[in-house]
Design a protein around this motif. Structure first.
Motif, PDB file in Angstrom:
ATOM      1  N   SER A   1      23.729  42.411 -13.125  1.00 14.54           N
ATOM      2  CA  SER A   1      23.990  41.262 -13.983  1.00 14.54           C
ATOM      3  C   SER A   1      22.868  40.251 -13.804  1.00 14.54           C
ATOM      4  CB  SER A   1      25.325  40.606 -13.617  1.00 14.54           C
ATOM      5  OG  SER A   1      25.451  39.323 -14.211  1.00 14.54           O
ATOM      6  N   ILE A   2      22.491  39.591 -14.878  1.00 14.03           N
ATOM      7  CA  ILE A   2      21.468  38.554 -14.761  1.00 14.03           C
ATOM      8  C   ILE A   2      21.976  37.394 -13.915  1.00 14.03           C
ATOM      9  CG2 ILE A   2      22.132  37.275 -16.848  1.00 14.03           C
ATOM     10  CD1 ILE A   2      19.091  36.866 -17.341  1.00 14.03           C
ATOM     11  N   PHE A   3      23.307  37.255 -13.809  1.00 13.58           N
ATOM     12  CA  PHE A   3      23.852  36.138 -13.036  1.00 13.58           C
ATOM     13  C   PHE A   3      23.770  36.367 -11.528  1.00 13.58           C
ATOM     14  CE2 PHE A   3      26.204  35.887 -17.161  1.00 13.58           C
ATOM     15  CZ  PHE A   3      25.478  34.814 -17.649  1.00 13.58           C
ATOM     16  N   GLU A   4      23.240  37.520 -11.121  1.00 15.52           N
ATOM     17  CA  GLU A   4      22.890  37.714  -9.716  1.00 15.52           C
ATOM     18  C   GLU A   4      21.631  36.925  -9.360  1.00 15.52           C
ATOM     19  OE1 GLU A   4      22.867  41.822  -8.368  1.00 15.52           O
ATOM     20  OE2 GLU A   4      24.163  42.381 -10.048  1.00 15.52           O
ATOM     21  N   ILE A   5      20.927  36.461 -10.389  1.00 14.62           N
ATOM     22  CA  ILE A   5      19.703  35.693 -10.192  1.00 14.62           C
ATOM     23  C   ILE A   5      20.044  34.204 -10.181  1.00 14.62           C
ATOM     24  CG2 ILE A   5      17.389  35.242 -11.039  1.00 14.62           C
ATOM     25  CD1 ILE A   5      17.945  38.185 -10.257  1.00 14.62           C
ATOM     26  N   GLU A   6      19.622  33.505  -9.144  1.00 14.62           N
ATOM     27  CA  GLU A   6      19.896  32.074  -9.038  1.00 14.62           C
ATOM     28  C   GLU A   6      19.297  31.325 -10.229  1.00 14.62           C
ATOM     29  OE1 GLU A   6      19.303  28.365  -5.868  1.00 14.62           O
ATOM     30  OE2 GLU A   6      18.585  30.389  -5.380  1.00 14.62           O
ATOM     31  N   GLY A   7      20.097  30.453 -10.824  1.00 13.34           N
ATOM     32  CA  GLY A   7      19.631  29.660 -11.956  1.00 13.34           C
ATOM     33  C   GLY A   7      19.927  30.261 -13.309  1.00 13.34           C
ATOM     34  N   ALA A   8      20.445  31.490 -13.358  1.00  9.73           N
ATOM     35  CA  ALA A   8      20.654  32.171 -14.637  1.00  9.73           C
ATOM     36  C   ALA A   8      21.787  31.552 -15.456  1.00  9.73           C
ATOM     37  CB  ALA A   8      20.927  33.655 -14.415  1.00  9.73           C
ATOM     38  N   LYS A   9      22.754  30.934 -14.782  1.00 11.44           N
ATOM     39  CA  LYS A   9      23.889  30.379 -15.526  1.00 11.44           C
ATOM     40  C   LYS A   9      23.480  29.248 -16.461  1.00 11.44           C
ATOM     41  CE  LYS A   9      27.442  31.329 -12.042  1.00 11.44           C
ATOM     42  NZ  LYS A   9      28.458  30.696 -11.162  1.00 11.44           N
ATOM     43  N   SER A  10      22.356  28.625 -16.209  1.00 16.88           N
ATOM     44  CA  SER A  10      21.919  27.523 -17.060  1.00 16.88           C
ATOM     45  C   SER A  10      20.974  27.965 -18.170  1.00 16.88           C
ATOM     46  CB  SER A  10      21.240  26.440 -16.217  1.00 16.88           C
ATOM     47  OG  SER A  10      20.121  26.975 -15.524  1.00 16.88           O
ATOM     48  N   CYS A  11      20.726  29.287 -18.251  1.00 15.80           N
ATOM     49  CA  CYS A  11      19.762  29.731 -19.278  1.00 15.80           C
ATOM     50  C   CYS A  11      20.082  31.084 -19.899  1.00 15.80           C
ATOM     51  CB  CYS A  11      18.351  29.781 -18.689  1.00 15.80           C
ATOM     52  SG  CYS A  11      18.109  31.087 -17.448  1.00 15.80           S
ATOM     53  N   ALA A  12      21.241  31.695 -19.580  1.00 13.20           N
ATOM     54  CA  ALA A  12      21.470  33.060 -20.056  1.00 13.20           C
ATOM     55  C   ALA A  12      22.890  33.290 -20.559  1.00 13.20           C
ATOM     56  CB  ALA A  12      21.150  34.065 -18.946  1.00 13.20           C
ATOM     57  N   ILE A  13      22.984  34.185 -21.541  1.00 16.11           N
ATOM     58  CA  ILE A  13      24.235  34.759 -22.025  1.00 16.11           C
ATOM     59  C   ILE A  13      24.137  36.260 -21.788  1.00 16.11           C
ATOM     60  CG2 ILE A  13      25.612  35.277 -24.084  1.00 16.11           C
ATOM     61  CD1 ILE A  13      24.775  32.568 -25.201  1.00 16.11           C
ATOM     62  N   GLU A  14      25.209  36.856 -21.290  1.00 13.02           N
ATOM     63  CA  GLU A  14      25.166  38.283 -20.957  1.00 13.02           C
ATOM     64  C   GLU A  14      26.173  39.073 -21.789  1.00 13.02           C
ATOM     65  OE1 GLU A  14      24.206  40.139 -16.975  1.00 13.02           O
ATOM     66  OE2 GLU A  14      26.404  40.010 -16.850  1.00 13.02           O
ATOM     67  N   PHE A  15      25.727  40.265 -22.231  1.00 11.95           N
ATOM     68  CA  PHE A  15      26.576  41.170 -23.001  1.00 11.95           C
ATOM     69  C   PHE A  15      26.801  42.450 -22.197  1.00 11.95           C
ATOM     70  CE2 PHE A  15      23.707  38.792 -25.748  1.00 11.95           C
ATOM     71  CZ  PHE A  15      24.591  38.142 -26.603  1.00 11.95           C
ATOM     72  N   LYS A  16      28.065  42.854 -22.074  1.00 12.01           N
ATOM     73  CA  LYS A  16      28.395  44.119 -21.418  1.00 12.01           C
ATOM     74  C   LYS A  16      29.435  44.865 -22.242  1.00 12.01           C
ATOM     75  CE  LYS A  16      27.212  43.233 -16.583  1.00 12.01           C
ATOM     76  NZ  LYS A  16      27.695  43.274 -15.181  1.00 12.01           N
ATOM     77  N   SER A  17      29.537  46.157 -21.992  1.00 13.30           N
ATOM     78  CA  SER A  17      30.378  46.993 -22.840  1.00 13.30           C
ATOM     79  C   SER A  17      31.108  48.058 -22.041  1.00 13.30           C
ATOM     80  CB  SER A  17      29.495  47.669 -23.904  1.00 13.30           C
ATOM     81  OG  SER A  17      30.223  48.613 -24.637  1.00 13.30           O
ATOM     82  N   PHE A  18      32.279  48.450 -22.521  1.00 15.67           N
ATOM     83  CA  PHE A  18      33.006  49.583 -21.952  1.00 15.67           C
ATOM     84  C   PHE A  18      32.614  50.897 -22.638  1.00 15.67           C
ATOM     85  CE2 PHE A  18      35.764  45.937 -21.105  1.00 15.67           C
ATOM     86  CZ  PHE A  18      36.050  46.125 -19.760  1.00 15.67           C
ATOM     87  N   SER A  19      31.740  50.834 -23.626  1.00 13.30           N
ATOM     88  CA  SER A  19      31.415  52.025 -24.422  1.00 13.30           C
ATOM     89  C   SER A  19      30.732  53.111 -23.604  1.00 13.30           C
ATOM     90  CB  SER A  19      30.532  51.633 -25.613  1.00 13.30           C
ATOM     91  OG  SER A  19      31.284  50.945 -26.581  1.00 13.30           O
ATOM     92  N   LYS A  20      29.581  52.808 -23.037  1.00 16.65           N
ATOM     93  CA  LYS A  20      28.818  53.812 -22.303  1.00 16.65           C
ATOM     94  C   LYS A  20      29.307  53.935 -20.868  1.00 16.65           C
ATOM     95  CE  LYS A  20      26.738  53.954 -26.123  1.00 16.65           C
ATOM     96  NZ  LYS A  20      25.421  53.476 -26.426  1.00 16.65           N
ATOM     97  N   THR A  21      30.061  52.930 -20.414  1.00 15.91           N
ATOM     98  CA  THR A  21      30.609  52.958 -19.064  1.00 15.91           C
ATOM     99  C   THR A  21      31.846  53.841 -18.981  1.00 15.91           C
ATOM    100  OG1 THR A  21      29.808  50.725 -18.665  1.00 15.91           O
ATOM    101  CG2 THR A  21      31.516  51.548 -17.195  1.00 15.91           C
ATOM    102  N   ALA A  22      32.807  53.589 -19.873  1.00 12.70           N
ATOM    103  CA  ALA A  22      34.103  54.267 -19.793  1.00 12.70           C
ATOM    104  C   ALA A  22      34.461  55.035 -21.055  1.00 12.70           C
ATOM    105  CB  ALA A  22      35.192  53.240 -19.485  1.00 12.70           C
TER     106      ALA A  22
END
Length: 404
Positions: free
Chosen positions: A228-249
């Protein structure tokens, strides 16, 4: 009455529609041909049993007055948002609140629809090659300019080639919106925490926004690659993240995904979380209760085991493809942290020439790299989502032609 003429700027045919037409024409002319499809990234393994059992139970609930559920919450049921938060974020040391998670019917939908909350005056930066939805939806919204030599004049393109390790270079000017996808579709390459931290620093320094597509994070095997990009310090103030169950499950047919918009993310003094919430409440009907119960079961112990087994199946396919093609002399990338194999076309063939050669000579279907952008010319994508026996056979067919 006037139409949105920006739709007329887009090529009439979507990449995968073009492929489907070519395959259909070949099949009609050769009805007995045994085609093996390693093109479109649709999964083939069935939904995990834990998921289907949860969905069956949810269907039975709908048969009762007490258990019936009508319109779903626009942002997702609390039980699923909480499960996502605990397992995909808290377990990785990322602190989020459940209301920063928005459940949807697919990462593709959200990657396209997110543009609704942004002005058309923003300068958009995209990788090249890239997933076509990033560009096409911005063209529809009038952020594109004019098409010149395969590139839109109002986009900032970031070539990703073998020469730069298929990693985009940080712009030497200010851009407003940056699309990043890692592990990457189509190249199959990943990004380390150190490299991603550079993008977060750039975005915060320039008041830019990163739209981070992490639909393939479940395939990551490298320790220094973030899920996740939110593992990177400071990402919460500059990022939106998209994830999916499609290719995972395996939810490509069931349809379920989610988008994370942190409260810390503000532009013009306004929380983007509130804007996205308003957009979803107005233009989205939500994901069915039955589907969300199935998605929740992905995080059960049984569900986790079954999902890992399916992913291992596809990862093994990726290894079979990569190893086989390398032995046949191909230059191959990806397939380590991703279900995609990205290869150089042989003998100076164009991407579509190689597509036609595989289709007509060995009856294997892949995806021309040029369909993902000009920098994709001379490359070709194969996916590991097929049946294992068919995948081995496809590789054997290709090797038989090109290993001479």
């Amino acid at each position: 009455m006037k139409i949105n003429e920006n739709f007329l700027k887009i090529q009439n045919n979507y990449l995968f529609s073009d492929i489907a037409k070519k395959v259909a024409a070949y099949k009609e002319a050769n009805p007995s041909a045994d085609l093996i499809r390693l093109g479109i990234g649709d999964v083939t393994r069935p939904l995990p049993e834990a998921v289907t059992e949860a969905m069956k139970k949810a269907v039975e609930e709908q048969e009762t007055v007490e258990g019936f559920r009508g319109y779903p919450p626009e942002y997702g049921y609390d039980f699923l948002r909480s499960a996502i938060n605990r397992n995909d974020y808290a377990a990785r040391g990322v602190s989020l609140s459940d209301d920063e998670i928005f459940v949807s019917d697919g990462a593709k939908s959200d990657c396209g629809n997110i543009g609704d909350i942004f002005s058309v005056d923003n300068l958009v930066a995209v990788c090249d090659p890239l997933y076509p939805v990033y560009v096409d939806t911005n063209v529809m919204a009038d952020r594109s300019g004019v098409l010149q030599n395969g590139l839109w004049s109002n986009f900032h393109y970031m070539p990703c080639t073998a020469e730069n390790g298929f990693l985009p270079q940080i712009p030497d000017k200010k851009v407003d919106i940056i699309y990043l996808c890692f592990p990457n579709n189509p190249t199959g390459m990943s990004i380390t925490k150190e490299e991603l931290a550079k993008w977060v620093a750039y975005a915060n320094a320039n008041d830019s926004l990163i739209l981070y597509d992490a639909a393939y994070e479940a395939y990551i095997t490298s320790e220094d690659v973030p899920h996740s990009i939110f593992e990177i310090e400071g990402a919460k103030s500059c990022a939106i993240e998209f994830k999916s169950f499609s290719k995972t499950a395996g939810f490509t047919g069931a349809r379920c995904a989610y988008t994370v918009v942190p409260h810390e993310l503000k532009r013009g003094g306004v929380e983007l979380n509130a804007l996205w919430g308003r957009r979803q409440a107005t233009k989205f009907n939500g994901v069915s209760y039955i589907t969300q119960r199935g998605a929740e079961a992905v995080y059960s112990e049984q569900g986790k085991q079954q999902v890992r087994a399916n992913i291992a199946y596809y990862q093994n396919n990726a290894k079979v493809i990569a190893d086989g093609l390398r032995k046949a002399g191909f230059t191959v990338y990806g397939g380590v942290d991703s279900p995609y194999i990205w290869l150089r076309t042989p003998d100076d063939l164009t991407s579509w020439e190689f597509f036609d050669l595989l289709l007509h000579k060995v009856q294997v279907v892949g995806t021309p790299g040029s369909g993902f952008g000009p920098s994709g010319e001379g490359y070709f994508r194969l996916t590991s989502f097929g049946d294992s026996e068919k995948t081995r056979e496809a590789v054997a067919r290709i090797v038989s032609v090109f290993s001479d």
